[in-house]
Design a protein around this motif. Sequence first.
Motif, PDB file in Angstrom:
ATOM      1  N   PHE A  87      -6.685  -5.110  -1.927  1.00 54.44           N
ATOM      2  CA  PHE A  87      -6.299  -4.973  -0.655  1.00 54.44           C
ATOM      3  C   PHE A  87      -4.775  -4.330  -0.833  1.00 54.44           C
ATOM      4  CE2 PHE A  87      -6.266  -9.451  -1.857  1.00 54.44           C
ATOM      5  CZ  PHE A  87      -4.589  -9.519  -2.086  1.00 54.44           C
ATOM      6  N   VAL A  88      -4.352  -3.895  -1.919  1.00 49.75           N
ATOM      7  CA  VAL A  88      -3.059  -3.107  -2.099  1.00 49.75           C
ATOM      8  C   VAL A  88      -3.045  -2.114  -3.164  1.00 49.75           C
ATOM      9  CG1 VAL A  88      -1.515  -4.946  -1.274  1.00 49.75           C
ATOM     10  CG2 VAL A  88      -1.923  -4.750  -3.697  1.00 49.75           C
ATOM     11  N   SER A  89      -2.614  -0.896  -3.208  1.00 52.26           N
ATOM     12  CA  SER A  89      -2.614   0.038  -4.121  1.00 52.26           C
ATOM     13  C   SER A  89      -1.251   0.008  -5.071  1.00 52.26           C
ATOM     14  CB  SER A  89      -2.476   1.573  -3.536  1.00 52.26           C
ATOM     15  OG  SER A  89      -1.379   1.525  -2.795  1.00 52.26           O
ATOM     16  N   HIS A  90      -0.161  -0.679  -4.841  1.00 50.66           N
ATOM     17  CA  HIS A  90       0.977  -0.417  -5.587  1.00 50.66           C
ATOM     18  C   HIS A  90       1.453  -1.793  -5.931  1.00 50.66           C
ATOM     19  CE1 HIS A  90       0.267   3.756  -5.027  1.00 50.66           C
ATOM     20  NE2 HIS A  90       1.380   4.150  -5.394  1.00 50.66           N
ATOM     21  N   TYR A  91       2.114  -2.024  -7.136  1.00 49.74           N
ATOM     22  CA  TYR A  91       2.819  -3.144  -7.344  1.00 49.74           C
ATOM     23  C   TYR A  91       4.209  -2.644  -8.285  1.00 49.74           C
ATOM     24  CZ  TYR A  91       4.217  -7.347 -10.087  1.00 49.74           C
ATOM     25  OH  TYR A  91       4.948  -8.145 -10.436  1.00 49.74           O
ATOM     26  N   SER A  92       5.325  -3.290  -7.992  1.00 52.89           N
ATOM     27  CA  SER A  92       6.585  -2.772  -8.540  1.00 52.89           C
ATOM     28  C   SER A  92       7.212  -4.384  -8.997  1.00 52.89           C
ATOM     29  CB  SER A  92       7.467  -2.150  -7.754  1.00 52.89           C
ATOM     30  OG  SER A  92       8.854  -1.941  -8.477  1.00 52.89           O
ATOM     31  N   PRO A  93       7.395  -4.340 -10.395  1.00 54.39           N
ATOM     32  CA  PRO A  93       7.854  -5.483 -11.038  1.00 54.39           C
ATOM     33  C   PRO A  93       9.569  -5.542 -10.397  1.00 54.39           C
ATOM     34  CG  PRO A  93       7.648  -3.801 -12.707  1.00 54.39           C
ATOM     35  CD  PRO A  93       7.019  -3.268 -11.526  1.00 54.39           C
ATOM     36  N   ILE A  94       9.619  -5.999  -9.373  1.00 50.07           N
ATOM     37  CA  ILE A  94      11.322  -6.115  -9.183  1.00 50.07           C
ATOM     38  C   ILE A  94      11.848  -7.119  -9.703  1.00 50.07           C
ATOM     39  CG2 ILE A  94      11.001  -4.463  -6.822  1.00 50.07           C
ATOM     40  CD1 ILE A  94      11.025  -7.420  -5.177  1.00 50.07           C
ATOM     41  N   ASN A  95      11.069  -7.972 -10.187  1.00 44.13           N
ATOM     42  CA  ASN A  95      11.701  -9.151 -10.963  1.00 44.13           C
ATOM     43  C   ASN A  95      12.891  -9.822 -10.141  1.00 44.13           C
ATOM     44  OD1 ASN A  95       9.726  -8.574 -12.858  1.00 44.13           O
ATOM     45  ND2 ASN A  95      11.255  -7.632 -14.190  1.00 44.13           N
ATOM     46  N   ALA A  96      12.540 -10.240  -8.856  1.00 46.82           N
ATOM     47  CA  ALA A  96      13.649 -10.672  -8.092  1.00 46.82           C
ATOM     48  C   ALA A  96      14.114 -12.098  -8.360  1.00 46.82           C
ATOM     49  CB  ALA A  96      13.291 -10.476  -6.586  1.00 46.82           C
ATOM     50  N   TRP A  97      13.059 -13.031  -8.555  1.00 42.19           N
ATOM     51  CA  TRP A  97      13.560 -14.417  -8.809  1.00 42.19           C
ATOM     52  C   TRP A  97      12.432 -14.996  -9.629  1.00 42.19           C
ATOM     53  CZ3 TRP A  97      12.881 -12.504  -3.932  1.00 42.19           C
ATOM     54  CH2 TRP A  97      11.599 -12.978  -3.262  1.00 42.19           C
ATOM     55  N   VAL A  98      12.436 -16.078 -10.191  1.00 39.12           N
ATOM     56  CA  VAL A  98      11.471 -16.827 -11.151  1.00 39.12           C
ATOM     57  C   VAL A  98      11.539 -18.319 -10.514  1.00 39.12           C
ATOM     58  CG1 VAL A  98      11.159 -17.765 -13.534  1.00 39.12           C
ATOM     59  CG2 VAL A  98      12.234 -15.422 -13.046  1.00 39.12           C
ATOM     60  N   PRO A  99      10.550 -18.530  -9.380  1.00 37.41           N
ATOM     61  CA  PRO A  99      10.446 -19.687  -8.813  1.00 37.41           C
ATOM     62  C   PRO A  99       9.561 -20.676  -9.566  1.00 37.41           C
ATOM     63  CG  PRO A  99       9.092 -18.223  -7.625  1.00 37.41           C
ATOM     64  CD  PRO A  99       9.771 -17.439  -8.741  1.00 37.41           C
ATOM     65  N   LYS A 100       9.995 -21.892  -9.307  1.00 36.92           N
ATOM     66  CA  LYS A 100       9.063 -23.161 -10.104  1.00 36.92           C
ATOM     67  C   LYS A 100       8.071 -23.837  -9.054  1.00 36.92           C
ATOM     68  CE  LYS A 100      13.037 -24.792 -11.910  1.00 36.92           C
ATOM     69  NZ  LYS A 100      13.988 -23.830 -11.200  1.00 36.92           N
ATOM     70  N   ASN A 101       7.266 -24.511  -9.978  1.00 36.11           N
ATOM     71  CA  ASN A 101       6.507 -25.658  -9.485  1.00 36.11           C
ATOM     72  C   ASN A 101       7.093 -26.691  -9.946  1.00 36.11           C
ATOM     73  OD1 ASN A 101       4.623 -24.012  -8.116  1.00 36.11           O
ATOM     74  ND2 ASN A 101       2.719 -24.443  -9.443  1.00 36.11           N
ATOM     75  N   ILE A 102       6.893 -28.225  -9.246  1.00 38.88           N
ATOM     76  CA  ILE A 102       7.304 -29.359 -10.009  1.00 38.88           C
ATOM     77  C   ILE A 102       6.045 -30.180  -9.702  1.00 38.88           C
ATOM     78  CG2 ILE A 102       8.178 -30.124  -7.786  1.00 38.88           C
ATOM     79  CD1 ILE A 102      10.746 -31.131  -9.655  1.00 38.88           C
ATOM     80  N   VAL A 103       6.189 -31.220 -10.783  1.00 43.04           N
ATOM     81  CA  VAL A 103       5.259 -32.346 -10.709  1.00 43.04           C
ATOM     82  C   VAL A 103       5.992 -33.658 -10.661  1.00 43.04           C
ATOM     83  CG1 VAL A 103       3.491 -33.721 -12.078  1.00 43.04           C
ATOM     84  CG2 VAL A 103       3.264 -31.242 -12.130  1.00 43.04           C
ATOM     85  N   ASN A 108       0.952  -1.246   0.026  1.00 46.46           N
ATOM     86  CA  ASN A 108       0.024   0.061   0.112  1.00 46.46           C
ATOM     87  C   ASN A 108       0.882   1.007  -0.070  1.00 46.46           C
ATOM     88  OD1 ASN A 108      -2.842  -0.689  -0.102  1.00 46.46           O
ATOM     89  ND2 ASN A 108      -2.314  -1.807   1.888  1.00 46.46           N
ATOM     90  N   GLY A 109       0.807   2.035  -0.997  1.00 44.79           N
ATOM     91  CA  GLY A 109       1.651   3.156  -1.269  1.00 44.79           C
ATOM     92  C   GLY A 109       3.024   2.478  -1.868  1.00 44.79           C
ATOM     93  N   GLU A 110       3.825   3.765  -2.550  1.00 44.17           N
ATOM     94  CA  GLU A 110       4.978   3.265  -3.186  1.00 44.17           C
ATOM     95  C   GLU A 110       6.075   3.207  -2.193  1.00 44.17           C
ATOM     96  OE1 GLU A 110       5.867   5.875  -6.655  1.00 44.17           O
ATOM     97  OE2 GLU A 110       7.884   5.284  -6.548  1.00 44.17           O
ATOM     98  N   ILE A 111       6.848   2.102  -2.587  1.00 41.93           N
ATOM     99  CA  ILE A 111       8.088   1.649  -1.787  1.00 41.93           C
ATOM    100  C   ILE A 111       9.227   2.360  -2.540  1.00 41.93           C
ATOM    101  CG2 ILE A 111       9.666  -0.167  -0.977  1.00 41.93           C
ATOM    102  CD1 ILE A 111       6.692  -0.035   0.484  1.00 41.93           C
ATOM    103  N   ALA A 112       9.983   3.581  -1.647  1.00 39.03           N
ATOM    104  CA  ALA A 112      11.254   4.084  -2.422  1.00 39.03           C
ATOM    105  C   ALA A 112      12.539   3.582  -2.124  1.00 39.03           C
ATOM    106  CB  ALA A 112      11.082   5.528  -1.806  1.00 39.03           C
ATOM    107  N   THR A 113      12.515   2.944  -0.817  1.00 42.41           N
ATOM    108  CA  THR A 113      13.729   2.034  -0.454  1.00 42.41           C
ATOM    109  C   THR A 113      13.490   1.217   0.538  1.00 42.41           C
ATOM    110  OG1 THR A 113      14.220   3.424   1.770  1.00 42.41           O
ATOM    111  CG2 THR A 113      14.866   4.430  -0.395  1.00 42.41           C
TER     112      THR A 113
END
Length: 321
Positions: free
Chosen positions: A215-231, A148-153
């Motif tokens: 329930f939130v106002s802001h989204y930032s695509p920080i693209n921090a990791w690309v986790p996987k599902n497994i079957v 909720n709200g922008e995250i600057a740092t």
Amino acid sequence: MKHAMLFAAATAVSLSAPAHAESWDMPTPYGDATFHTQNIMEFADDVREATDGGLDITIHSAGSLFPHPEIKNAVRSRQVPIGEFFLSTLSNEDLAFGLDSQPFVATSYDDAKKLWDAQKPVITELLAEQGLIPLFSVPWPAQGLYTNGEIATVDDLNGLRFRAYNAALEEFATLAGAAPVQVEASDIPQAFATGQVEAMITSPSTGVNSTAWDFVSHYSPINAWVPKNIVVVNQRMFDGLDEETKTAVMEAAAAAETRGWEMSAEEADSKTKELAENGVTVYEPSAGLVEGLQGIGGQMLDNWKGSASDSALAILDAYQN
Ligand code: PCA
């Protein structure tokens, strides 16, 4: 009369499915709207079709058959023959399972593919020790930040009740000064609505699937990791199939992996747009925020190396070289 009707019913059943027909139950933690769930439904359809109904896999979504933390052991103990779960939840067994959830190690699909190529032989061996065979693995879109709200740092994350889905995210939140709370994906709306959590890191897919704009106002695509599902499938259950059925399962699995990676890449864009269309402010992270997050990632990777097994370290080595 009664007997005749029973006979007729039995005949109808035996005509519609082969005599050796098998039914498999397949639990997944994620809901029906999730692209992973849609992908495994298509996998089940492909298997049913290729075997003329000889192997009929029923998907049980949203943790309805087993809660997420129990799915792997349910397959291991043959309570179910097959199941899907979030791969890095097994990092408590060996950190080899969790490298895809380490921040800023693999952040693009190309990197994620390279990491999966390095990870696959190692985790295949580790799972074999438990009588499990990995069938296919599909990534979520890169993980972004919902608040909720922008995250600057990073300082702005201080004190926030932060939804977590594995040990790595818990460590990340803690290092950012936030307070991690484990919540399954299907419980996200409820956790926000009750104030249990007030921020999260997850994919645009899960954001949309849980109507994050409520329930939130802001989204930032920080693209921090690309986790996987497994079957995974239970080895003994798989060995019990005839050769044609085994081939059908393996071919459907290979197709599901290819299809799943494509679906994921498509959702990375389309679901981010959908967040914006529903009123979420999508903003690029500032240089300061990225720097702070990368600092946490670096610290986490040092910790990871300090406790990683030789096989886990071999994955990192193969990935980085
Ligand atoms: N969605 C799942 C795992 C990663 C993701 O993007 C979740 O939030 O639980």
